[in-house]
Design an enzyme around this catalytic site. Structure first.
Site, PDB file in Angstrom:
ATOM      1  CB  CYS A 398      -0.830  -2.875  -5.583  1.00  0.00           C
ATOM      2  SG  CYS A 398      -1.604  -4.051  -6.691  1.00  0.00           S
ATOM      3  CG  HIS A 524      -4.986  -2.454  -2.934  1.00  0.00           C
ATOM      4  ND1 HIS A 524      -4.476  -1.238  -3.333  1.00  0.00           N
ATOM      5  CD2 HIS A 524      -4.901  -3.276  -3.995  1.00  0.00           C
ATOM      6  CE1 HIS A 524      -4.113  -1.321  -4.604  1.00  0.00           C
ATOM      7  NE2 HIS A 524      -4.363  -2.547  -5.027  1.00  0.00           N
ATOM      8  CD  GLU A 526      -5.053   0.688  -0.248  1.00  0.00           C
ATOM      9  OE1 GLU A 526      -4.219  -0.087   0.291  1.00  0.00           O
ATOM     10  OE2 GLU A 526      -5.164   0.804  -1.490  1.00  0.00           O
TER      11      GLU A 526
HETATM   12  N1  GLN Z   1      -0.672  -2.471 -12.508  1.00  0.00           N
HETATM   13  C1  GLN Z   1      -0.291  -3.481 -11.573  1.00  0.00           C
HETATM   14  C2  GLN Z   1      -0.949  -4.819 -11.876  1.00  0.00           C
HETATM   15  O1  GLN Z   1      -1.928  -4.890 -12.571  1.00  0.00           O
HETATM   16  C3  GLN Z   1      -0.590  -3.064 -10.162  1.00  0.00           C
HETATM   17  C4  GLN Z   1      -2.044  -2.863  -9.896  1.00  0.00           C
HETATM   18  C5  GLN Z   1      -2.295  -2.054  -8.658  1.00  0.00           C
HETATM   19  O2  GLN Z   1      -1.394  -1.384  -8.163  1.00  0.00           O
HETATM   20  N2  GLN Z   1      -3.498  -2.064  -8.167  1.00  0.00           N
HETATM   21  O3  GLN Z   1      -0.513  -5.830 -11.400  1.00  0.00           O
END
Ligand code: GLN
Length: 566
Positions: A398, A524, A526
């Site tokens: 992310c 994600h 994980e």
């Molecule tokens: N802050 C980033 C976004 O909103 C990544 C979010 C995250 O890593 N879960 O896109």
């Protein structure tokens, strides 16, 4: 979610009734109520029963999505996009079963529903009260699991918080009522307490448990079984004493001893006949729990043949609960690679320009987790440059992927001021930006791209070699995206966009060429790793780190290219 349904036949040949097990906690928080509930779920499933499990959280937030990870730990996102408590992660991992929004209900949701009904005039002029209106709504939310997610043999319901908290009272009252309204053997109360060892006295103390059970009894709940968290074995005289004070036989006083891995907990409990006692109470006839695969998994965790170090470079490194699922995913991936993965926590704010070697010189791989806010971002970018140039395995999740794109744009494409629109609005090169239809959103709760979305994977990629599939589905929690205006420039400079949304509009996965293992994902992974089925990306990332370490210690043979899987 996976199909679940009742596996038992009732006395008259009809489908058997769903039984309920309520798990409460006393003395202090963080005793592992979630792990205990999940362990029971696992054991009942291993007995061939169908199980569903839920957590009732007494706080007033509608969901933990807007809560600070410092206070609440990881926000666990489900396929359906709901943002839930991290215990739901334990549930999914132990039961190997996907959860939905119905598996986590907060007091905030309960009150929100009630106030909405009240404003609609649905209570026909009645005074709206905790009893019966709030308790009815709580009971409905528990029973709803049966009707919405499918009928099951057993529903396990964990009550968040600790007995004695003001805010958990309506929840305890609701489950007391449920027991009253059901048949004697259709419900069961299990209470998790702590039996501390007092060094100066040289013995364990039962008083906190006695008091905690007393507090439960005062509100009308007599537990049928105690799980006693302890650092020392509980000898029979102690169990007898606890049983005497708490009105149960010593058989029902179960020792929940500190374990070297949480995955050992169900095995430790089962050795004491845990699920047999549950079967006895609920009058269910089911074969013993077959835990062979679980035992094998635990033995792999405890007897690794390799040992590697992975650095996790993030903002909340002092609070491990913020990265719970990542830690667990490494345990699963380590078990499959016969490797113990030692995690080295690096605060991204400590990494200054040119200074990554000090923190990463000794590790075998780098993971940059998800995150929000600008703090520490430059350190993350710096560490990514280091592993890209030094050909050390990298997994960016992310925000980690977004930082990898920024790093590539700056260092390889020469866009020195490349950055994310999340941090600065008047950027010359916003390589990560907001989708046009998101610009209007101002509300903070639940406004992100949340939950499972499909992606299409390029068959000629490191990612494909991990998944062995071109169509995947992964969970998301983010607002910002790879800016398509920079696609051409970045790909011409070598960056590989190997995973896209099915309509081709959103970049989901990036890779760096001429590198043994460099993958960044907008989702994600994980959150979908399971004990006996490690996530493919974590599994192959760990495998790459094992290869990297071997090459480091014995540089003669060239590092072998990643093996094809699937
Ligand atoms: N802050 C980033 C976004 O909103 C990544 C979010 C995250 O890593 N879960 O896109």
């Amino acid at each position: 979610m996976e199909a679940i349904g009742s596996n038992r036949i009732g006395p008259s040949g009809t489908e058997a009734k769903t039984k309920y097990i309520f798990i409460t906690g006393g003395v202090v928080s963080s005793l592992g109520k979630g792990i205990s509930a999940a362990s029971l779920g696992l054991l009942l499933k291993k007995r061939g029963l169908s199980v569903n499990i839920m957590k009732l959280d007494p706080y007033l937030n509608v969901d933990p999505g807007t809560m600070n990870p410092f206070q609440h730990g990881e926000v666990y996102v489900l396929d359906d996009g709901s943002e839930t408590d991290l215990d739901l992660g334990h549930y999914e991992r132990f039961l190997n079963q996907s959860m939905t929004k119905n598996n986590n209900v907060t007091a905030g949701q309960i009150y929100h529903t009630i106030i909405t009904h009240e404003r609609h005039g649905d209570y026909l002029g009645a005074t709206v009260q905790v009893i019966p209106h709030v308790t009815e709504e709580i009971k409905n939310s528990i029973k709803r699991l049966e009707t919405i997610n499918g009928k099951v043999d057993v529903i396990i319901c964990e009550i968040g918080g600790t007995v004695g908290d003001i805010e958990s009272l309506p929840f305890l009252e609701a489950i007391r009522q449920m027991a009253l309204e059901s048949g004697e053997h259709d419900t069961m109360f299990i209470h998790l307490t702590m039996v501390p060892y007092i060094d100066t006295a040289g013995e364990v103390k039962t008083k906190p448990t006695q008091h905690s059970v007393k507090a439960l009894r005062e509100i009308g709940i007599q537990p049928h079984m105690l799980l006693c968290r302890t650092a020392k074995n509980l000898e029979e005289p102690i169990r007898k004493k606890i049983g005497l004070f708490c009105s149960m036989s010593s058989r029902h006083v179960i020792e929940a001893i500190d374990a070297s891995t949480i995955y050992e907990v169900p095995l430790n409990l089962e050795q004491q006949g845990f699920s047999d006692l549950v079967m006895e109470r609920l009058q269910i006839d089911a074969p013993p729990a077959d835990t062979a695969d679980w035992e094998e998994f635990v033995s792999r965790i405890k007897n690794p043949s390799n040992r590697i170090k992975i650095a996790i470079c993030g903002k909340y490194v002092h609070l491990k609960d913020a990265y719970k699922s990542i830690i667990e995913a490494f345990i699963h991936a380590g078990a499959e690679n016969s490797a113990r993965v030692d995690l080295v926590w690096v605060s991204s704010e400590d990494i200054k320009h040119g200074g990554a070697a000090k923190f990463l010189g000794d590790v075998d791989g780098l993971l940059i987790p998800g995150g929000f806010g600008e703090r520490g971002v430059e350190g993350k970018i710096e560490s990514i440059r280091y592993v890209r140039e030094n050909k050390m395995p990298f997994l960016g999740i992310c925000l980690g992927m977004q930082c990898a794109v920024i790093e590539y744009a700056r260092d390889v494409c020469g866009l020195e001021d490349a950055h994310s629109y999340e941090f600065y609005r008047d950027l010359k090169h916003p390589v990560i930006h907001l989708m046009a239809d998101q610009e209007k959103i101002t509300d903070l709760g639940g406004t992100m791209r949340l939950g499972a979305y499909p992606a299409v994977v390029d068959p000629d990629s490191t990612t494909y070699r991990a998944y062995g599939a071109t169509e995947i589905s992964e969970r998301h929690r983010h607002r910002y995206e790879f800016n398509n205006a920079y696609r051409e420039m970045l790909t011409e400079a070598g960056l590989k966009l190997v995973g896209m949304s099915p309509d081709g509009k959103l970049v989901e996965i990036i890779e760096v060429p001429d590198h043994p293992w460099f993958v960044g994902v907008q989702f994600h992974p994980e959150l979908k790793s399971r004990p006996t089925q490690a996530h493919p990306l974590f599994r192959e990332f760990v495998a790459a780190a094992v290869r990297y370490k071997k090459h480091k210690t014995d540089p003669a043979p060239a590092p072998s290219s990643p093996k094809t899987v699937g």
